[in-house]
Scaffold this motif. Structure first.
Motif, mmCIF file in Angstrom:
data_model
loop_
_atom_site.group_PDB
_atom_site.id
_atom_site.type_symbol
_atom_site.label_atom_id
_atom_site.label_comp_id
_atom_site.label_asym_id
_atom_site.label_seq_id
_atom_site.Cartn_x
_atom_site.Cartn_y
_atom_site.Cartn_z
ATOM 1 N N SER A 147 0.923 -1.285 0.076
ATOM 2 C CA SER A 147 0.006 -0.101 0.054
ATOM 3 C C SER A 147 1.013 1.356 0.112
ATOM 4 O O SER A 147 0.369 2.373 -0.578
ATOM 5 C CB SER A 147 -0.996 -0.100 1.113
ATOM 6 N N LEU A 148 2.159 1.014 0.598
ATOM 7 C CA LEU A 148 3.089 2.061 0.252
ATOM 8 C C LEU A 148 3.063 2.860 -1.190
ATOM 9 O O LEU A 148 3.625 3.799 -1.321
ATOM 10 C CB LEU A 148 4.411 1.972 1.134
ATOM 11 N N ARG A 149 2.729 1.799 -2.125
ATOM 12 C CA ARG A 149 3.082 2.331 -3.426
ATOM 13 C C ARG A 149 1.636 2.707 -3.923
ATOM 14 O O ARG A 149 1.494 2.503 -5.326
ATOM 15 C CB ARG A 149 3.886 1.076 -3.952
ATOM 16 N N ASP A 150 0.749 2.684 -3.208
ATOM 17 C CA ASP A 150 -0.722 2.790 -3.683
ATOM 18 C C ASP A 150 -0.643 4.160 -4.938
ATOM 19 O O ASP A 150 0.371 5.049 -4.615
ATOM 20 C CB ASP A 150 -1.768 3.004 -2.821
ATOM 21 N N ALA A 195 9.233 9.090 -2.150
ATOM 22 C CA ALA A 195 8.098 9.442 -1.251
ATOM 23 C C ALA A 195 7.886 10.832 -1.876
ATOM 24 O O ALA A 195 8.523 11.847 -2.203
ATOM 25 C CB ALA A 195 8.519 9.566 0.019
ATOM 26 N N TYR A 245 11.337 3.579 0.465
ATOM 27 C CA TYR A 245 10.121 4.473 -0.075
ATOM 28 C C TYR A 245 10.553 5.945 0.187
ATOM 29 O O TYR A 245 10.049 6.774 -0.823
ATOM 30 C CB TYR A 245 8.948 4.132 0.823
ATOM 31 N N ARG A 257 -1.572 6.121 0.652
ATOM 32 C CA ARG A 257 0.011 5.945 1.129
ATOM 33 C C ARG A 257 0.287 6.704 2.501
ATOM 34 O O ARG A 257 1.153 5.973 3.456
ATOM 35 C CB ARG A 257 0.900 6.701 0.126
#
Lengths: 955, 194
Positions: free
Chosen positions: A367-370, A406, A402, A376
């Protein structure tokens, strides 16, 4: 309106017709000039004023600055024509804000409109206060608003608006409003039949309860009762169902409100609440195709999960919730993913074991890469909350990776969080240093000073780490572009510990100097100053590079920056002294370890998270963070309420004055604050107060007074049935039965008038819940029909010795709001069982127990019966009523009484007790002696028995 | 609480601006900022957006959460700026209620209605939200309250201007609320989004 004001419609049309912005501005300027002129000429009638003010308002809405028309708007408010009044109010709420001087002029008109016997006018006025009310309005008008809120003649519309208006005033100026005093009356409105009113009042209660937990505690009952009606009994008017969900907003509010209170101890409430939450979760199983329906249902569901987590993280409900959440975070719908992650972070912040969440670590990291930044952010929060020793390396690794891609807006917070996690869960110092340096080089600009300060602190305090740290820093400095924060760390660490690695190939003093100095030209003055300090330390430990260092000092003696210049001059002088001089050596002594202190990082993060107006019920971070916060919050809250209500404490007879306790806490907390202020930026969130007696002791409610009340109570102490309370409206009776340490008490409550009691509440307050539990078998109903009686059953269990009887609070609305607070006749002697003893047995035990302190004795005056004799019958009745077994034939004097009993306590076991009563007719005195194996029991029994004996009563 | 309620069209022209917290600076840059945050987001993304950038505009305390909840209807964006204490989905539902209420009052509401009846729009909003808090969520109740106030206004206007044209006593309310497109059509032809 358009039909009624042609000029205005024309004006709007003109502006819409303007093809470019310049034309639009021109048209507006022309109009404003015209209006200004008209206003200056004066002599306008109401219609004209209304028209011009409308134009001004429209101009304002377009985003232009408006500086005329305020006065005219004020005039329109006092117009008797509704159409003009309405525009006037609209203009006031739009053009003015709470600090406008013009508002002084409208206070009186608003007051007049509040007093008017016309709902629509009342509403306009309330609306205006709610939008622009400031200090002055709060002082002048809050009483009137409150009156409108509680008045039985106010319609729903007015009540709703009054509730929110009061809320606004309370938020802005809490000191003006006696929230605690109005608490019960306001909470009572939560039982209103109109759900709109309930919704607004709940908002008000929620805000006030946060600052006054105890006075508003009844609202929990109301909230649970209402949820039960909405969710389980489905008792609501059809119009309040929104896409088939009964008023989701109200449900969400109630569920949220309950999260501000500690989980209820009352089993009746717990059962109902459990059912409610269970039903909500079951309902969510069936997802329909309608978007609105799903939205509404999920809104309720997420709040319900939040409450379930708050109540008990180990309950099966939370297990169900975890399964649901796992499904949500991989949902196709972005909204659901977002909320799923958010709620899961709440779960992670509270649970004992993170296992159920860790199962989904992969999904969360993904989900960090949603594609959506909102998602995110939530994923980041969740990862931060779910981090522990086991997964720290993995999570921090992911976050670091990330971080490089970011969003800029996220980076600063990420850096802080990574730094905190790294420090908190570091399994080895090496990993810590590696990670932090990697962090600094990856996100240089976003690294606050706290981060590198902390590295230096930890390195200095950990001897094993110093050599390794020096090496790693050196390696990092070797990269062609490195950030200034890294140079600062490098300067400090190499200066202090560079000598530890100087003998290894590749790390020689000359190499250290070259690499550090090559960076200095890109640095700001403060960093250069730090590097100069590094050099002087090197002069001490690396004599081989002293010439180069001296050359640097020499050069810096001529720079313009005064700080640099001064340092350079001083260092130069210091370094130029003869080699055998000890001054330099003493100055450059190794730094002593820092005193252990709170990490400034957490402080920084928490400051960032400050409180919203409705306080959060949890924060991101692990379980301890939340526990700490909770403790502090309650501590400060209690202190605040105590300071705010000194009278309540003093007048409250049955609670020992805890003023000194509060002072003590104050001093302690101020000391704690002092301690932390050395790190200068940690707010007191992290100063959990040591538990003082103040925190444990809850002030009991204030008793209702009346002579009969005491008489009824005293009588019920030695009888099982009887009247507890009676006045013109209500009658309460009691029937009770006890067996060993258990008891069942039925309270009969009768409505004696011809109108129903609404918003009926009954709660029991026990001073020491460890010793005695008293709970309702089921939730009391909220209404009692006219001329009827209800029965409420109480379960009682005595665990340990107690002295204060429980207190029952009954409140209801019958015209006005009534509250009755009385003691329940549940006292120690109720848990006695009588025993039969023979003469020898009795005396043996009597002697065995012996005199004081296990004997309690008192001599009391008595009154004789009408015939001038000792009233033996009465005495017997009292003693046996207190559940003692009367023993005949032990005392030769027939006037004397001897009795024995055993007190049953479920936890503390059984306590025997013997008693002797010796009245003396001539002296009109009576001696009462109680002996017990527990001195506490002896004293208590003595206290309980002497009261009815002393009094003359007609039995 | 709700900090502000905004409506703007897909070109970023504000149609309704209402602030419940006093602004630190002018509203124009704030509206542009919000528009720039929202407009690039495709429909597949979620309806919520953390917007720490807006803190400086709202004069809120440092560290307070600011969240934007928005919904797109045809050419209009409905945007609520809220703090952390509001349920996101709840606000989303509230937007739906607001739109349904507007639709009842205007019969097939369109952008023009919001322009010409800006005062009515504010009154409807006032029945829904007061001082940044949800007042009523029941569409029936809202439209009833709006109607009552409309009626009172009309009556007071009638008594003051007995000869006024176009205001039939007790006629259907909607007839007075219709946008006066009739005589405006000439002026409006060929005009773009402004």
């Amino acid at each position: 309106m358009a039909t009624s004001m042609r000029g205005l419609t024309q004006f709007i049309a003109d502006i819409r017709g303007a093809r470019v912005r310049e034309l639009e501005e021109k048209r507006i300027n022309k109009e404003m000039a015209n209006i200004r002129k008209k206003f200056k000429d004066g002599n306008l009638d109401g219609y004209q004023k209304k028209k011009y003010v409308s134009k001004i308002v429209f101009t304002y809405i377009l985003g232009y600055k408006v500086d005329v028309g305020h006065m005219e708007a004020v005039n329109l408010i006092s117009s008797y024509k509704y159409s003009e009044k309405q525009i006037g109010y609209l203009a006031v709420t739009l053009l003015m804000h709470e600090n406008s001087d013009f508002l002084r002029l409208v206070v009186n008109s608003i007051k007049k409109d509040l007093d008017e016997n016309n709902e629509i006018t009342n509403c306009l006025a309330l609306h205006a206060i709610a939008n622009v009310g400031g200090q002055e309005m709060a002082e002048a008008l809050s009483e009137d608003v409150h009156r409108l809120l509680i008045s039985p003649t106010s319609g729903s519309m007015v009540k709703k608006k009054a509730a929110l208006t009061l809320l606004r005033l309370y938020r802005k100026h809490p000191d003006v409003i006696p929230a605690a005093e109005w608490a019960l009356r306001i909470v009572a409105i939560m039982d209103d039949v109109d759900l709109g009113v309930v919704n607004c009042v709940t908002s008000l209660v929620m805000a006030m309860a946060q600052d006054n937990l105890d006075p508003f505690a009844v609202c929990c009952h109301k909230a649970v009762d209402r949820l039960n009606k909405l969710v389980i009994e489905r008792e609501y008017s059809a119009t309040y169902s929104y896409y088939k969900v009964p008023s989701p907003w109200l449900q969400v509010k109630l569920l949220r409100l309950l999260q501000y209170y500690p989980p209820s101890e009352d089993p009746a409430i717990r059962t109902v609440l459990h059912q409610v939450l269970q039903t909500i979760m079951n309902n969510s199983a069936e997802q329909s195709r309608n978007v609105q329906h799903n939205n509404a249902q999920n809104a309720v569901l997420f709040e319900a999960i939040g409450l379930a987590i708050h109540l008990d993280t180990n309950s099966p409900l939370v297990g169900t919730a975890a399964v649901l959440l796992a499904r949500f975070i991989s949902s196709k719908e972005t909204n659901v993913r977002y909320l799923g992650l958010d709620t899961m972070a709440h779960l992670a912040a509270r649970v004992d074991s993170l296992d159920s969440i860790k199962k989904h670590q992969g999904t969360i990291v993904l989900s960090l890469r949603d594609k959506d930044i909102s998602v995110r952010r939530r994923a980041l929060d969740l990862l931060y909350s779910m981090c522990d020793v086991d997964n720290a390396e993995l999570i921090v690794g992911e976050l670091l990776q990330y971080l490089k891609v970011a969003d800029y807006g996220l980076r600063e917070e990420m850096v802080l969080k990574i730094a905190i996690l790294t420090e908190k869960y570091a399994s080895s110092y090496k990993w810590y240093v590696d990670t932090i340096l990697q962090l600094i080089s990856a996100a240089g600009d976003h690294v606050g000073d706290e981060v590198w300060f902390r590295v230096v602190q930890i390195t200095t305090n950990t001897e094993d780490l110093q050599e390794y740290a020096a090496k790693v820093v050196f390696e990092h400095l070797r990269t062609p572009s490195c950030h200034e924060s890294l140079i600062k760390v490098g300067g400090y660490v190499l200066g202090e510990y560079g000598h530890l690695i100087a003998n290894e190939p590749g790390y020689s003093p000359a190499e250290q100097f070259t690499i550090l100095h090559s960076k200095s030209q890109f640095c700001t003055a403060p960093t250069r100053a730090l590097l100069l300090s590094t050099y002087i330390k090197w002069v001490n430990v690396f004599p081989e590079i002293k010439p180069q260092l001296l050359a640097v000092f020499e050069r810096y003696r001529h720079v313009l920056d005064s700080e640099l210049q001064q340092r350079a001059c001083e260092f130069f002088a210091l370094a130029s002294r003869p080699d055998d001089d000890e001054l330099l050596q003493n100055i450059c002594e190794e730094m002593p370890p820092f005193p252990p202190r709170e990490s400034a990082l957490l402080g920084r993060l928490n400051r960032k998270l400050g409180d919203t107006e409705d306080k959060r019920t949890w924060i991101h971070g692990g379980k301890e963070a939340n526990l700490d916060r909770e403790a502090t919050r309650r501590g400060t809250l209690r202190r605040r309420t105590e300071n705010a209500l000194p009278d309540a404490n003093i007048s409250n007879g049955n609670v020992p004055s805890n003023g000194t306790g509060a002072e003590e806490a104050d001093i302690l907390s101020s000391l704690a604050g002092l301690d932390l202020s050395s790190s200068s930026m940690t707010p007191d969130i992290h100063a959990p107060l040591p538990p003082t007696p103040t925190e444990v002791k809850q002030p009991g409610p204030l008793l209702t007074h009346g002579e009969n009340i005491d008489r009824w109570f005293d009588k019920l102490c030695y009888t099982n049935d009887g009247v507890l309370y009676e006045d013109v409206q209500i009658q309460m009776g009691i029937k009770s039965e006890y067996h060993n340490h258990l008891g069942r008490v039925a309270i009969y409550i009768g409505n004696k008038i011809d109108a129903p009691f609404t918003s009926f509440t009954a709660t029991v307050h026990v001073n020491d819940p460890e010793a005695l539990t008293v709970s309702f078998a089921k939730l009391p109903p909220s209404t009692i029909a006219p001329r009827t009686q209800i029965q409420q059953l109480l379960h009682v269990e005595c665990k340990k010795m107690f002295t204060k009887p429980p207190i029952v609070t009954i409140s209801f609305l019958a015209g006005s709001h009534q509250t009755i607070v009385i003691r329940l006749p549940i006292i120690t002697t109720k848990f006695f069982e009588n025993v039969k003893l023979g003469q020898s047995d009795f005396f043996e035990r009597w002697k065995l127990i012996g005199g004081p302190p296990r004997e309690a004795q008192v001599v009391i005056p008595i009154e004789l019966s009408a015939t001038g004799h000792i009233d033996i019958v009465k005495n017997k009745k009292i003693v046996s009523g207190h559940r003692f077994g009367l023993l005949d034939d032990i005392d030769p004097n027939p006037n004397n009484l001897v009795a024995a009993g055993v007190l049953h306590l479920s936890q503390a076991g059984k306590v025997g007790c013997l008693l002797r009563l010796e009245p003396n007719r001539e002296a009109k005195l009576c001696r009462l002696t109680v002996r017990s194996t527990s001195e506490e029991v002896a004293a208590e029994v003595l206290k309980l028995l002497q009261l009815p004996l002393r009094r003359e009563s007609n039995l | 609480m709700i900090h502000s309620v905004l409506i703007f069209n897909t070109s970023g022209v504000p149609r309704l601006t209402k602030f419940y917290t006093p602004l630190r600076s002018e509203s124009q840059p704030l509206i542009r900022k919000i528009f720039s945050l929202i407009s690039p987001r495709p429909a597949s993304l979620c309806n919520f957006l953390d917007a720490p950038e807006l803190q400086s505009f709202l004069g809120s305390k440092i560290g307070e959460e600011v969240r934007v909840v928005y919904r797109n209807y045809a050419t209009l964006y409905f945007v609520f700026v809220v703090d952390g204490a509001e349920s996101e989905l709840g606000i989303l539902d509230l937007i739906q209620v607001f739109v349904e209420s507007l639709d009842r009052a205007f019969e097939n509401v369109c952008e023009l209605d919001l322009v010409f009846h800006f005062d009515d729009v504010h009154h409807i909003l006032g029945e829904l939200i007061q001082g940044g808090l949800v007042l009523e969520t029941n569409v029936d109740e809202i439209s009833e309250a709006v109607q009552t106030s409309q009626q009172t206004r009309k009556e007071s206007f009638m008594t003051a201007n007995p000869l006024a044209l176009g205001v039939g006593a007790g006629g259907p309310r909607s007839s007075t609320l219709q946008t006066p497109l009739g005589w405006l059509t000439n002026k409006l032809t060929g005009v773009g989004a402004r």
